[in-house]
Design an enzyme around this catalytic site. Structure first.
Site, PDB file in Angstrom:
ATOM      1  N   TYR A  39       6.912  -8.651 -12.363  1.00 49.04           N
ATOM      2  CA  TYR A  39       5.886  -9.145 -11.448  1.00 49.04           C
ATOM      3  C   TYR A  39       5.312 -10.438 -11.988  1.00 49.04           C
ATOM      4  O   TYR A  39       5.284 -10.674 -13.207  1.00 49.04           O
ATOM      5  CB  TYR A  39       4.745  -8.138 -11.311  1.00 49.04           C
ATOM      6  CG  TYR A  39       5.049  -6.942 -10.434  1.00 49.04           C
ATOM      7  CD1 TYR A  39       4.710  -6.935  -9.082  1.00 49.04           C
ATOM      8  CD2 TYR A  39       5.650  -5.808 -10.961  1.00 49.04           C
ATOM      9  CE1 TYR A  39       4.973  -5.836  -8.281  1.00 49.04           C
ATOM     10  CE2 TYR A  39       5.921  -4.699 -10.168  1.00 49.04           C
ATOM     11  CZ  TYR A  39       5.581  -4.723  -8.830  1.00 49.04           C
ATOM     12  OH  TYR A  39       5.848  -3.635  -8.041  1.00 49.04           O
ATOM     13  N   ARG A  63       7.049   0.013  -4.375  1.00 52.18           N
ATOM     14  CA  ARG A  63       6.189   0.266  -3.209  1.00 52.18           C
ATOM     15  C   ARG A  63       4.954  -0.621  -3.291  1.00 52.18           C
ATOM     16  O   ARG A  63       3.866  -0.177  -3.659  1.00 52.18           O
ATOM     17  CB  ARG A  63       5.810   1.743  -3.164  1.00 52.18           C
ATOM     18  CG  ARG A  63       7.023   2.656  -2.978  1.00 52.18           C
ATOM     19  CD  ARG A  63       6.634   4.113  -3.030  1.00 52.18           C
ATOM     20  NE  ARG A  63       7.801   4.976  -2.845  1.00 52.18           N
ATOM     21  CZ  ARG A  63       7.772   6.302  -2.904  1.00 52.18           C
ATOM     22  NH1 ARG A  63       6.627   6.923  -3.141  1.00 52.18           N
ATOM     23  NH2 ARG A  63       8.876   7.007  -2.735  1.00 52.18           N
ATOM     24  N   ASP A  71       1.685  -2.837  -2.584  1.00 50.04           N
ATOM     25  CA  ASP A  71       0.482  -2.553  -1.804  1.00 50.04           C
ATOM     26  C   ASP A  71       0.254  -3.596  -0.715  1.00 50.04           C
ATOM     27  O   ASP A  71       0.897  -4.650  -0.690  1.00 50.04           O
ATOM     28  CB  ASP A  71      -0.746  -2.536  -2.719  1.00 50.04           C
ATOM     29  CG  ASP A  71      -0.777  -1.338  -3.645  1.00 50.04           C
ATOM     30  OD1 ASP A  71      -0.214  -0.292  -3.273  1.00 50.04           O
ATOM     31  OD2 ASP A  71      -1.356  -1.445  -4.739  1.00 50.04           O
ATOM     32  N   ARG A 110      -2.707  -5.663 -11.731  1.00 45.72           N
ATOM     33  CA  ARG A 110      -3.914  -6.316 -11.218  1.00 45.72           C
ATOM     34  C   ARG A 110      -5.135  -6.017 -12.078  1.00 45.72           C
ATOM     35  O   ARG A 110      -6.012  -6.879 -12.256  1.00 45.72           O
ATOM     36  CB  ARG A 110      -4.141  -5.898  -9.764  1.00 45.72           C
ATOM     37  CG  ARG A 110      -3.085  -6.465  -8.810  1.00 45.72           C
ATOM     38  CD  ARG A 110      -3.093  -5.776  -7.466  1.00 45.72           C
ATOM     39  NE  ARG A 110      -4.394  -5.871  -6.825  1.00 45.72           N
ATOM     40  CZ  ARG A 110      -4.746  -5.150  -5.762  1.00 45.72           C
ATOM     41  NH1 ARG A 110      -3.899  -4.265  -5.248  1.00 45.72           N
ATOM     42  NH2 ARG A 110      -5.942  -5.301  -5.222  1.00 45.72           N
TER      43      ARG A 110
END
Length: 253
Positions: A119, A58, A60, A206
């Site tokens: 990622y 999911r 962002d 992040r």
């Protein structure tokens, strides 16, 4: 009992054009543009059937994908190659591309069947403004010491409590995650961090990248990172790196 056909698709999208993956609405703006909503609208046009699309991650608002995976169920069979073309007909103008489709067993679930997610975070380390990657990478003007950043990632690998690297609004049941890969490479002025785990906390990647950026600038060191990790306090860690530098690149099953 009607027969159900499950399909698995691989998706690429420009996160800057969406309010994230998950379908949502705003009290004043109504339905917001999301990747899930865009795909479900396309499937309704193609099949005449209201269809739930379940994604592996999911992502962002602002986060991109080159390897997102999703699944959905149809009441009638649809040749995968035709499904790719039909979906792309409706989504290609809004920053989404269907890369692959295949029929999957009903036991397959894009989110819960995943064994790992990978990622990448892109940093461009230069003073001159970005002409091509302005919304595709985080521009850091201060020179970064890539070796210090690479050495610090060793303290983030393995099964650990990542409380210091989770957003305050994170709804994960446990702060423990297992990172199997955290690699940082540099080519010219681009720095790419590749991080792999079965799952992540909200904003975990992040926040880790934002913390490593301060280490690369020489403001913190590896010992600081250890103290941050052991503090289990979000306020101890670095800033949350901008969403537009993050990419979901692979999901394994």
């Amino acid at each position: 009992m009607s027969v159900i056909y499950r399909y698995k698709i691989k998706i690429e999208y420009d996160g800057g054009r969406f309010h994230g993956w998950q379908r949502q609405s705003h009290p004043l703006k109504g339905h917001l543009a999301t990747v899930q909503g865009t795909l479900e609208t396309a499937l309704l046009k193609i099949t005449g059937q209201a269809t739930l699309v379940e994604g592996a991650g999911r992502t962002d608002t602002g986060v991109h994908a080159t390897g997102q995976v999703a699944h959905f169920d149809l009441r009638k069979p649809f040749p995968p190659a035709r499904l790719v073309d039909a979906l792309n007909f409706y989504v290609r103008e809004v920053g989404v591309s269907i890369l692959h489709a295949e029929e999957a067993p009903l036991t397959f679930h894009a989110r819960f069947s995943a064994t790992s997610r990978t990622y990448q975070y892109h940093i461009i380390n230069r003073r001159s403004p970005l002409a091509l990657d302005k919304y595709r990478a985080w521009q850091v003007i201060t020179p970064l010491n890539i070796k210090l950043m690479q050495e610090a990632t060793e303290e983030l690998l393995g099964h650990r409590d990542f409380s210091a690297f989770r957003a305050a609004e994170c709804q994960g049941k446990s702060p423990f995650k297992t990172l199997t890969l955290f690699d940082i490479v540099e080519k010219d002025d681009k720095i790419i961090a590749t991080i792999q785990a079965r799952s992540f906390l909200h904003h975990q990647v992040r926040i880790m990248v934002g913390t490593l950026k301060l280490i690369g600038e020489g403001k913190w060191n590896k010992d600081n990172l250890i103290r941050i990790r052991e503090s289990r306090q979000r306020k101890s860690a670095g800033p949350t790196a901008p969403a537009h530098g993050l990419y979901l690149v692979d999901v394994s099953y």
